[in-house]
Scaffold this active site. Structure first.
Site, PDB file in Angstrom:
ATOM      1  N   TYR A  72      13.038  38.880  41.432  1.00  0.00           N
ATOM      2  CA  TYR A  72      12.427  40.638  41.676  1.00  0.00           C
ATOM      3  C   TYR A  72      13.020  40.709  43.795  1.00  0.00           C
ATOM      4  CZ  TYR A  72       9.768  44.280  42.449  1.00  0.00           C
ATOM      5  OH  TYR A  72       9.612  45.958  42.372  1.00  0.00           O
ATOM      6  N   LYS A 113      16.700  41.674  39.352  1.00  0.00           N
ATOM      7  CA  LYS A 113      15.704  42.852  39.608  1.00  0.00           C
ATOM      8  C   LYS A 113      16.206  43.644  41.075  1.00  0.00           C
ATOM      9  CE  LYS A 113      11.322  45.836  38.748  1.00  0.00           C
ATOM     10  NZ  LYS A 113      11.727  46.549  39.978  1.00  0.00           N
TER      11      LYS A 113
END
Length: 304
Positions: A137, A165
């Site tokens: 992330y 992400k």
């Protein structure tokens, strides 16, 4: 590994509290069912939209548990397990594995400005703690660290790393990550304001914090992109961005505005946890206008 289940529209799950501000199993169930019925691909549980940094380990486990009880096997479930310490992150990772989550994800360590070697070790320890696939992330605007291409190349040596992400604002980051990774590597567009441009430059799908309040619009945007209808894709992104600007225009956290809109719709998942600020005063009346913006946009594209 079949990665198609990670492609598409994946809302970031919101924190669900009762009137006392505690985790509400009933409201988690209601939000889970609400989003499931919209036709989304999956859920990203326990990230920024889930107010993870303001919750205890026990509370985060509870949210992972109740979402899994409702949707495991029905949707792709990604557990965000980033925490202040590696020990806590690994504990969350192993718990998510027990619950049957499809993948893990984590922000880099926050607060201390750590060298990249420490960030690399942190992510590797989480990856190696279970047999689940892992998704980095990358959100530099809140963590202070932007995933470097060199670190991504090193981490790709671990077969458990399947994606990023990416919530950095430059869409070029998406293109660079896709360029250095293998063919099956998944990159999710993070900033909702650039979903269309992110997809066009190489993102395989999206994980976003505003998807939950207007999933219909992002599902339609994905439909336009997939069919090559780029003119309507640009138009719907314009409308989405007008809504996002409105969501961020009031005194109070964007998430408190989103939760108030959901409450007006009949889905009460509580407010936000301090220090996030709830919508208050005259702004409460303005929320109805933002809800109307969303409803009109959904109606506009419904028949297209």
């Amino acid at each position: 590994m079949l990665l198609n289940k990670f492609k598409g529209i994946i809302p970031a799950f919101y924190a669900c509290y009762d009137e006392a501000g505690d985790i509400s199993p009933e409201r988690i169930t209601e939000l889970s069912q609400y989003l499931y019925e919209k036709g989304i691909q999956g859920l990203y549980v326990g990230g920024s939209s889930g107010e993870c940094i303001y919750q205890s380990l026990t509370e985060r486990k509870a949210t992972l548990k109740y979402v899994a009880e409702n949707l495991q096997g029905k949707l792709t479930l990604i557990a965000h397990v980033g925490a202040p310490s590696t020990k806590e992150s690994v504990e969350l990772a192993r718990y998510a594995r027990e619950l049957g989550y499809d993948a893990l994800s984590a922000i880099p360590p926050i607060y201390f400005q750590l060298p990249e070697s420490a960030i690399e070790k942190y992510w590797l320890e989480i990856m190696n703690s279970t047999d689940l696939p892992f998704i980095i992330y990358n959100i530099p605007q809140t963590t202070g660290y932007n995933l470097s291409v060199s670190l991504l190349k090193r981490l790709l040596k671990n077969d458990k790393l399947i994606g990023v992400k990416n919530s950095s604002m430059p869409v070029m980051d998406i293109e660079r990550y896709k360029t250095v990774a293998h063919e099956d590597f998944i990159v999710f567009n993070g900033p909702d304001e650039q979903y269309v441009s992110g997809r066009l430059i190489g993102a395989d799908g999206g994980i976003g914090g505003t998807y939950g309040v207007m999933p219909e619009l992002f599902l339609k945007a994905e439909e336009f992109i997939s069919s090559g209808n780029f003119s309507d894709a640009r138009e719907i992104q314009h409308d989405i961005n007008d809504i996002i600007i409105a969501l961020c225009s009031l005194n109070g956290s964007m998430y408190s505005v989103i939760k108030e809109i959901l409450r007006i719709r009949g889905l009460n998942i509580g407010s936000v946890r301090g220090p996030l600020e709830a919508v208050h005063g005259e702004d409460i009346e303005k929320v109805e206008g933002i809800k109307k913006m969303i409803d009109l946009s959904i109606a506009k594209y419904q028949m297209m």
